[in-house]
Design a protein around this motif. Structure first.
Motif, PDB file in Angstrom:
ATOM      1  N   VAL A  46     -15.977 -13.443  87.112  1.00 31.74           N
ATOM      2  CA  VAL A  46     -15.779 -14.490  88.110  1.00 31.74           C
ATOM      3  C   VAL A  46     -17.071 -15.292  88.161  1.00 31.74           C
ATOM      4  CG1 VAL A  46     -15.273 -15.021  90.514  1.00 31.74           C
ATOM      5  CG2 VAL A  46     -14.184 -13.050  89.417  1.00 31.74           C
ATOM      6  N   ALA A  47     -16.966 -16.577  87.824  1.00 31.06           N
ATOM      7  CA  ALA A  47     -18.114 -17.481  87.793  1.00 31.06           C
ATOM      8  C   ALA A  47     -17.916 -18.530  88.874  1.00 31.06           C
ATOM      9  CB  ALA A  47     -18.240 -18.135  86.425  1.00 31.06           C
ATOM     10  N   ASP A  48     -18.767 -18.479  89.898  1.00 38.39           N
ATOM     11  CA  ASP A  48     -18.687 -19.424  91.012  1.00 38.39           C
ATOM     12  C   ASP A  48     -19.766 -20.483  90.814  1.00 38.39           C
ATOM     13  OD1 ASP A  48     -18.023 -20.698  93.317  1.00 38.39           O
ATOM     14  OD2 ASP A  48     -18.554 -19.046  94.649  1.00 38.39           O
ATOM     15  N   VAL A  49     -19.353 -21.664  90.378  1.00 36.85           N
ATOM     16  CA  VAL A  49     -20.277 -22.742  90.025  1.00 36.85           C
ATOM     17  C   VAL A  49     -20.570 -23.605  91.248  1.00 36.85           C
ATOM     18  CG1 VAL A  49     -20.552 -24.810  88.606  1.00 36.85           C
ATOM     19  CG2 VAL A  49     -19.459 -22.782  87.652  1.00 36.85           C
ATOM     20  N   ASP A  50     -21.855 -23.848  91.473  1.00 38.29           N
ATOM     21  CA  ASP A  50     -22.296 -24.784  92.517  1.00 38.29           C
ATOM     22  C   ASP A  50     -22.918 -25.973  91.797  1.00 38.29           C
ATOM     23  OD1 ASP A  50     -23.552 -26.253  94.503  1.00 38.29           O
ATOM     24  OD2 ASP A  50     -24.265 -24.488  95.582  1.00 38.29           O
ATOM     25  N   ARG A  51     -22.153 -27.043  91.664  1.00 44.41           N
ATOM     26  CA  ARG A  51     -22.626 -28.216  90.924  1.00 44.41           C
ATOM     27  C   ARG A  51     -23.795 -28.902  91.623  1.00 44.41           C
ATOM     28  NH1 ARG A  51     -17.128 -28.236  90.185  1.00 44.41           N
ATOM     29  NH2 ARG A  51     -16.475 -27.965  88.040  1.00 44.41           N
ATOM     30  N   ASP A  52     -23.867 -28.811  92.951  1.00 44.19           N
ATOM     31  CA  ASP A  52     -24.961 -29.448  93.685  1.00 44.19           C
ATOM     32  C   ASP A  52     -26.317 -28.860  93.316  1.00 44.19           C
ATOM     33  OD1 ASP A  52     -23.154 -31.087  94.990  1.00 44.19           O
ATOM     34  OD2 ASP A  52     -22.977 -29.748  96.721  1.00 44.19           O
ATOM     35  N   THR A  53     -26.365 -27.557  93.085  1.00 40.63           N
ATOM     36  CA  THR A  53     -27.626 -26.902  92.742  1.00 40.63           C
ATOM     37  C   THR A  53     -27.689 -26.500  91.263  1.00 40.63           C
ATOM     38  OG1 THR A  53     -26.773 -24.718  93.347  1.00 40.63           O
ATOM     39  CG2 THR A  53     -27.899 -25.983  95.076  1.00 40.63           C
ATOM     40  N   SER A  54     -26.645 -26.810  90.505  1.00 41.13           N
ATOM     41  CA  SER A  54     -26.547 -26.450  89.082  1.00 41.13           C
ATOM     42  C   SER A  54     -26.774 -24.960  88.854  1.00 41.13           C
ATOM     43  CB  SER A  54     -27.531 -27.270  88.241  1.00 41.13           C
ATOM     44  OG  SER A  54     -27.183 -28.624  88.273  1.00 41.13           O
ATOM     45  N   THR A  55     -26.152 -24.141  89.689  1.00 46.80           N
ATOM     46  CA  THR A  55     -26.250 -22.693  89.538  1.00 46.80           C
ATOM     47  C   THR A  55     -24.853 -22.086  89.449  1.00 46.80           C
ATOM     48  OG1 THR A  55     -26.312 -22.341  91.919  1.00 46.80           O
ATOM     49  CG2 THR A  55     -28.434 -22.501  90.801  1.00 46.80           C
ATOM     50  N   THR A  56     -24.804 -20.913  88.869  1.00 44.03           N
ATOM     51  CA  THR A  56     -23.561 -20.164  88.767  1.00 44.03           C
ATOM     52  C   THR A  56     -23.819 -18.749  89.245  1.00 44.03           C
ATOM     53  OG1 THR A  56     -22.857 -21.472  86.861  1.00 44.03           O
ATOM     54  CG2 THR A  56     -21.731 -19.369  87.215  1.00 44.03           C
ATOM     55  N   GLN A  57     -23.007 -18.290  90.176  1.00 48.80           N
ATOM     56  CA  GLN A  57     -23.079 -16.903  90.613  1.00 48.80           C
ATOM     57  C   GLN A  57     -22.005 -16.132  89.859  1.00 48.80           C
ATOM     58  OE1 GLN A  57     -22.809 -16.193  94.808  1.00 48.80           O
ATOM     59  NE2 GLN A  57     -23.322 -14.049  94.573  1.00 48.80           N
ATOM     60  N   LEU A  58     -22.402 -14.977  89.321  1.00 51.14           N
ATOM     61  CA  LEU A  58     -21.501 -14.181  88.493  1.00 51.14           C
ATOM     62  C   LEU A  58     -21.181 -12.838  89.115  1.00 51.14           C
ATOM     63  CD1 LEU A  58     -23.200 -14.703  85.029  1.00 51.14           C
ATOM     64  CD2 LEU A  58     -20.989 -15.614  85.740  1.00 51.14           C
ATOM     65  N   ASN A  59     -19.934 -12.445  88.984  1.00 51.72           N
ATOM     66  CA  ASN A  59     -19.477 -11.104  89.316  1.00 51.72           C
ATOM     67  C   ASN A  59     -18.731 -10.596  88.090  1.00 51.72           C
ATOM     68  OD1 ASN A  59     -20.400 -10.995  92.044  1.00 51.72           O
ATOM     69  ND2 ASN A  59     -18.732 -12.379  92.574  1.00 51.72           N
ATOM     70  N   LEU A  60     -19.147  -9.437  87.590  1.00 53.41           N
ATOM     71  CA  LEU A  60     -18.590  -8.879  86.357  1.00 53.41           C
ATOM     72  C   LEU A  60     -18.060  -7.482  86.609  1.00 53.41           C
ATOM     73  CD1 LEU A  60     -21.707  -9.634  84.124  1.00 53.41           C
ATOM     74  CD2 LEU A  60     -19.761 -11.140  84.510  1.00 53.41           C
ATOM     75  N   LYS A  61     -16.901  -7.195  86.040  1.00 55.65           N
ATOM     76  CA  LYS A  61     -16.331  -5.857  86.116  1.00 55.65           C
ATOM     77  C   LYS A  61     -15.700  -5.559  84.759  1.00 55.65           C
ATOM     78  CE  LYS A  61     -13.369  -3.049  89.042  1.00 55.65           C
ATOM     79  NZ  LYS A  61     -12.516  -3.064  90.228  1.00 55.65           N
ATOM     80  N   VAL A  62     -16.202  -4.529  84.094  1.00 56.66           N
ATOM     81  CA  VAL A  62     -15.722  -4.182  82.765  1.00 56.66           C
ATOM     82  C   VAL A  62     -15.062  -2.811  82.824  1.00 56.66           C
ATOM     83  CG1 VAL A  62     -16.311  -3.959  80.334  1.00 56.66           C
ATOM     84  CG2 VAL A  62     -17.671  -5.471  81.789  1.00 56.66           C
ATOM     85  N   GLU A  63     -13.816  -2.748  82.425  1.00 57.27           N
ATOM     86  CA  GLU A  63     -13.039  -1.499  82.410  1.00 57.27           C
ATOM     87  C   GLU A  63     -12.984  -0.950  80.994  1.00 57.27           C
ATOM     88  OE1 GLU A  63     -11.619  -0.138  85.114  1.00 57.27           O
ATOM     89  OE2 GLU A  63     -11.983  -1.751  86.528  1.00 57.27           O
TER      90      GLU A  63
END
Length: 141
Positions: A46-63
């Protein structure tokens, strides 16, 4: 006849609302299969992009992720490589050997487009991913 107009109105309003929401962005979800190194693995990114700050917050889950020692490593690490830039260490996944699951929540990178890989690592000071890449995904807004 009135009921048909009401249905058309509701459908038109729903289409306009969904088009407006699509323009707002939001979190992007990727389901990435494992590479040939870990063919049974499966990642939800899950990549949550914030275009205003040009950052991406990531949540990863690998099964269905085999233990890192099977690859000669001690941990799994997520890496990001923006176009024309060097690899950046995003973070180490917490690994549950019983469930064969790796997770990383709340990691952040100061880009909105990049290649993401998860690799098995034996050295915590390495500056780029090892050749043992178990997940690979292009993240782009």
């Amino acid at each position: 006849m009135r009921e048909v107009r009401s249905i058309r109105f509701v459908l038109a309003a729903a289409l306009l609302a969904s088009a407006a929401l699509a323009g707002c962005g939001g979190a992007m979800r990727y389901v990435s299969p494992g590479t040939s190194m870990a063919p049974d693995a499966n990642a939800l990114i899950v990549a949550d992009v914030d275009r205003d700050t040009s950052t991406t917050q990531l949540n990863l889950k690998v099964e269905r992720l085999p233990p890192p020692d099977r690859f000669g490593g001690t941990s799994f690490v997520a890496w990001a490589k923006p176009d024309g830039d060097d690899w950046r260490r995003v973070g180490e996944l917490s690994y549950d050997a019983v469930m064969q699951r790796g997770e990383l929540f709340g990691a952040s990178i100061s880009r909105t487009r990049f290649d993401l890989v998860i690799s098995a690592e034996g050295d915590e000071y390495t500056m780029e991913p090892s050749p043992v890449v178990v997940i690979s995904q292009d993240i782009s807004d």
